[in-house]
Design a protein around this motif. Structure first.
Motif, PDB file in Angstrom:
ATOM      1  N   LYS A 148       0.828  -1.212   0.000  1.00  0.00           N
ATOM      2  CA  LYS A 148       0.000   0.000   0.000  1.00  0.00           C
ATOM      3  C   LYS A 148       0.858   1.255   0.000  1.00  0.00           C
ATOM      4  O   LYS A 148       0.509   2.243  -0.633  1.00  0.00           O
ATOM      5  N   LEU A 149       1.984   1.219   0.715  1.00  0.00           N
ATOM      6  CA  LEU A 149       2.893   2.371   0.698  1.00  0.00           C
ATOM      7  C   LEU A 149       3.376   2.659  -0.717  1.00  0.00           C
ATOM      8  O   LEU A 149       3.413   3.811  -1.142  1.00  0.00           O
ATOM      9  N   ILE A 150       3.745   1.616  -1.444  1.00  0.00           N
ATOM     10  CA  ILE A 150       4.204   1.812  -2.825  1.00  0.00           C
ATOM     11  C   ILE A 150       3.066   2.328  -3.692  1.00  0.00           C
ATOM     12  O   ILE A 150       3.186   3.364  -4.358  1.00  0.00           O
ATOM     13  N   ILE A 151       1.966   1.619  -3.690  1.00  0.00           N
ATOM     14  CA  ILE A 151       0.855   1.924  -4.599  1.00  0.00           C
ATOM     15  C   ILE A 151       0.230   3.288  -4.315  1.00  0.00           C
ATOM     16  O   ILE A 151      -0.075   4.044  -5.237  1.00  0.00           O
ATOM     17  N   LYS A 152       0.065   3.625  -3.036  1.00  0.00           N
ATOM     18  CA  LYS A 152      -0.620   4.883  -2.711  1.00  0.00           C
ATOM     19  C   LYS A 152       0.314   6.093  -2.704  1.00  0.00           C
ATOM     20  O   LYS A 152      -0.143   7.217  -2.880  1.00  0.00           O
ATOM     21  N   SER A 153       1.609   5.873  -2.503  1.00  0.00           N
ATOM     22  CA  SER A 153       2.529   7.020  -2.515  1.00  0.00           C
ATOM     23  C   SER A 153       2.963   7.375  -3.931  1.00  0.00           C
ATOM     24  O   SER A 153       3.274   8.533  -4.205  1.00  0.00           O
ATOM     25  N   LEU A 154       2.981   6.416  -4.833  1.00  0.00           N
ATOM     26  CA  LEU A 154       3.483   6.678  -6.183  1.00  0.00           C
ATOM     27  C   LEU A 154       2.703   7.777  -6.916  1.00  0.00           C
ATOM     28  O   LEU A 154       3.326   8.669  -7.506  1.00  0.00           O
ATOM     29  N   PRO A 155       1.364   7.806  -6.880  1.00  0.00           N
ATOM     30  CA  PRO A 155       0.664   8.937  -7.510  1.00  0.00           C
ATOM     31  C   PRO A 155       1.001  10.278  -6.856  1.00  0.00           C
ATOM     32  O   PRO A 155       1.071  11.310  -7.529  1.00  0.00           O
ATOM     33  N   LYS A 156       1.247  10.262  -5.552  1.00  0.00           N
ATOM     34  CA  LYS A 156       1.627  11.489  -4.844  1.00  0.00           C
ATOM     35  C   LYS A 156       3.015  11.951  -5.299  1.00  0.00           C
ATOM     36  O   LYS A 156       3.259  13.149  -5.459  1.00  0.00           O
ATOM     37  N   VAL A 157       3.917  11.002  -5.504  1.00  0.00           N
ATOM     38  CA  VAL A 157       5.251  11.315  -6.017  1.00  0.00           C
ATOM     39  C   VAL A 157       5.142  11.932  -7.415  1.00  0.00           C
ATOM     40  O   VAL A 157       5.778  12.941  -7.716  1.00  0.00           O
ATOM     41  N   LYS A 158       4.317  11.322  -8.257  1.00  0.00           N
ATOM     42  CA  LYS A 158       4.136  11.843  -9.610  1.00  0.00           C
ATOM     43  C   LYS A 158       3.575  13.264  -9.581  1.00  0.00           C
ATOM     44  O   LYS A 158       3.967  14.102 -10.396  1.00  0.00           O
ATOM     45  N   SER A 159       2.693  13.550  -8.630  1.00  0.00           N
ATOM     46  CA  SER A 159       2.159  14.916  -8.486  1.00  0.00           C
ATOM     47  C   SER A 159       3.252  15.894  -8.076  1.00  0.00           C
ATOM     48  O   SER A 159       3.295  17.020  -8.569  1.00  0.00           O
ATOM     49  N   GLN A 160       4.135  15.463  -7.185  1.00  0.00           N
ATOM     50  CA  GLN A 160       5.256  16.316  -6.775  1.00  0.00           C
ATOM     51  C   GLN A 160       6.174  16.586  -7.973  1.00  0.00           C
ATOM     52  O   GLN A 160       6.658  17.705  -8.153  1.00  0.00           O
ATOM     53  N   LEU A 161       6.426  15.558  -8.774  1.00  0.00           N
ATOM     54  CA  LEU A 161       7.269  15.737  -9.964  1.00  0.00           C
ATOM     55  C   LEU A 161       6.620  16.723 -10.926  1.00  0.00           C
ATOM     56  O   LEU A 161       7.303  17.571 -11.508  1.00  0.00           O
ATOM     57  N   ALA A 162       5.317  16.631 -11.089  1.00  0.00           N
ATOM     58  CA  ALA A 162       4.596  17.506 -12.024  1.00  0.00           C
ATOM     59  C   ALA A 162       4.726  18.979 -11.628  1.00  0.00           C
ATOM     60  O   ALA A 162       4.720  19.853 -12.491  1.00  0.00           O
ATOM     61  N   LEU A 163       4.876  19.234 -10.341  1.00  0.00           N
ATOM     62  CA  LEU A 163       5.065  20.617  -9.885  1.00  0.00           C
ATOM     63  C   LEU A 163       6.336  21.228 -10.464  1.00  0.00           C
ATOM     64  O   LEU A 163       6.448  22.444 -10.590  1.00  0.00           O
ATOM     65  N   LYS A 164       7.291  20.381 -10.818  1.00  0.00           N
ATOM     66  CA  LYS A 164       8.549  20.827 -11.434  1.00  0.00           C
ATOM     67  C   LYS A 164       8.573  20.484 -12.928  1.00  0.00           C
ATOM     68  O   LYS A 164       9.645  20.362 -13.521  1.00  0.00           O
ATOM     69  N   HIS A 165       7.391  20.286 -13.499  1.00  0.00           N
ATOM     70  CA  HIS A 165       7.245  19.995 -14.929  1.00  0.00           C
ATOM     71  C   HIS A 165       8.053  18.764 -15.330  1.00  0.00           C
ATOM     72  O   HIS A 165       8.743  18.756 -16.348  1.00  0.00           O
ATOM     73  N   SER A 166       7.965  17.747 -14.504  1.00  0.00           N
ATOM     74  CA  SER A 166       8.703  16.513 -14.717  1.00  0.00           C
ATOM     75  C   SER A 166       7.738  15.332 -14.682  1.00  0.00           C
ATOM     76  O   SER A 166       6.661  15.423 -14.099  1.00  0.00           O
ATOM     77  N   PHE A 167       8.138  14.236 -15.311  1.00  0.00           N
ATOM     78  CA  PHE A 167       7.364  13.008 -15.202  1.00  0.00           C
ATOM     79  C   PHE A 167       8.310  11.854 -14.891  1.00  0.00           C
ATOM     80  O   PHE A 167       9.516  11.925 -15.127  1.00  0.00           O
ATOM     81  N   LEU A 168       7.743  10.791 -14.351  1.00  0.00           N
ATOM     82  CA  LEU A 168       8.521   9.642 -13.923  1.00  0.00           C
ATOM     83  C   LEU A 168       8.857   8.753 -15.117  1.00  0.00           C
ATOM     84  O   LEU A 168       7.968   8.321 -15.852  1.00  0.00           O
ATOM     85  N   LYS A 169      10.137   8.496 -15.296  1.00  0.00           N
ATOM     86  CA  LYS A 169      10.606   7.629 -16.378  1.00  0.00           C
ATOM     87  C   LYS A 169      10.879   6.211 -15.863  1.00  0.00           C
ATOM     88  O   LYS A 169      10.277   5.253 -16.338  1.00  0.00           O
ATOM     89  N   HIS A 170      11.822   6.086 -14.918  1.00  0.00           N
ATOM     90  CA  HIS A 170      12.211   4.777 -14.397  1.00  0.00           C
ATOM     91  C   HIS A 170      12.288   4.818 -12.874  1.00  0.00           C
ATOM     92  O   HIS A 170      12.487   5.890 -12.281  1.00  0.00           O
ATOM     93  N   ILE A 171      12.202   3.629 -12.273  1.00  0.00           N
ATOM     94  CA  ILE A 171      12.411   3.479 -10.828  1.00  0.00           C
ATOM     95  C   ILE A 171      13.497   2.430 -10.609  1.00  0.00           C
ATOM     96  O   ILE A 171      13.435   1.332 -11.177  1.00  0.00           O
ATOM     97  N   LEU A 172      14.469   2.792  -9.780  1.00  0.00           N
ATOM     98  CA  LEU A 172      15.528   1.863  -9.369  1.00  0.00           C
ATOM     99  C   LEU A 172      15.220   1.361  -7.966  1.00  0.00           C
ATOM    100  O   LEU A 172      14.733   2.126  -7.121  1.00  0.00           O
ATOM    101  N   VAL A 173      15.561   0.108  -7.718  1.00  0.00           N
ATOM    102  CA  VAL A 173      15.458  -0.457  -6.374  1.00  0.00           C
ATOM    103  C   VAL A 173      16.676  -1.348  -6.169  1.00  0.00           C
ATOM    104  O   VAL A 173      17.000  -2.156  -7.042  1.00  0.00           O
ATOM    105  N   THR A 174      17.353  -1.189  -5.044  1.00  0.00           N
ATOM    106  CA  THR A 174      18.375  -2.166  -4.665  1.00  0.00           C
ATOM    107  C   THR A 174      17.906  -2.842  -3.394  1.00  0.00           C
ATOM    108  O   THR A 174      17.315  -2.200  -2.509  1.00  0.00           O
ATOM    109  N   THR A 175      18.151  -4.127  -3.320  1.00  0.00           N
ATOM    110  CA  THR A 175      17.762  -4.887  -2.138  1.00  0.00           C
ATOM    111  C   THR A 175      18.657  -6.114  -2.034  1.00  0.00           C
ATOM    112  O   THR A 175      19.304  -6.506  -3.019  1.00  0.00           O
TER     113      THR A 175
END
Length: 157
Positions: free
Chosen positions: A90-117
């Protein structure tokens, strides 16, 4: 459950989640405070149940503020007593649209996501099923064990 941006007053509760989830790491409060102070490069969202913080996620913009943003899902943690209940998902799914909204404030969009584990972390399946991330490479003996680098490509398309 409420997923919202972390605030300064959330620091002690969120640091407790970090301390309990990442037992090999130190200075939980300082670590999270540094990341919180790096807003808008670092976006931290908390999961709250009945006013108790039970988890958090840290998203980090990589290599500058770009029109096509590459983010790292740097850290995802859930209080041990709440693990296995879908809170990380739920943290991933529900925060991701919020992240995209924050990016849009800087006229940016999400291209890729990196994860290391860790290579032995069962969360790899979570990253694959929620983000479409695939293992790109294994990095030997990076932290406490081998790590995998996963990438979810072309998220906004």
């Amino acid at each position: 459950m409420v997923i919202r941006l972390m605030m300064k007053e959330d620091l002690p509760s969120t640091a407790l989640v970090h301390k309990l989830a990442f037992v090999r790491q130190n200075y939980s409060n300082e670590w999270l405070e540094c990341n919180l102070n790096a807003f808008s490069r670092c976006l931290i969202y908390v999961a709250e149940i009945e006013k108790e913080i039970v988890g958090y996620i840290i998203w980090v913009q990589k290599s500058g503020f770009r029109p096509e943003a590459v983010l790292e899902l740097e850290q995802l943690a859930v209080m041990p007593s709440y693990q296995g209940k879908g809170i990380g998902r739920k943290l991933i799914i529900k925060s991701l649209p919020k992240v995209k909204s924050q990016l849009a404030l800087k006229h940016s969009f999400l291209k890729h996501i990196l994860v290391t584990t860790r290579a032995d972390n069962y969360a790899q399946e979570l990253y694959k099923s929620t983000l479409g991330a695939e293992v790109e490479t294994t990095i030997s003996n990076l932290y406490s064990a081998d790590e995998v680098l996963m990438i979810a490509r072309n998220i906004s398309k």
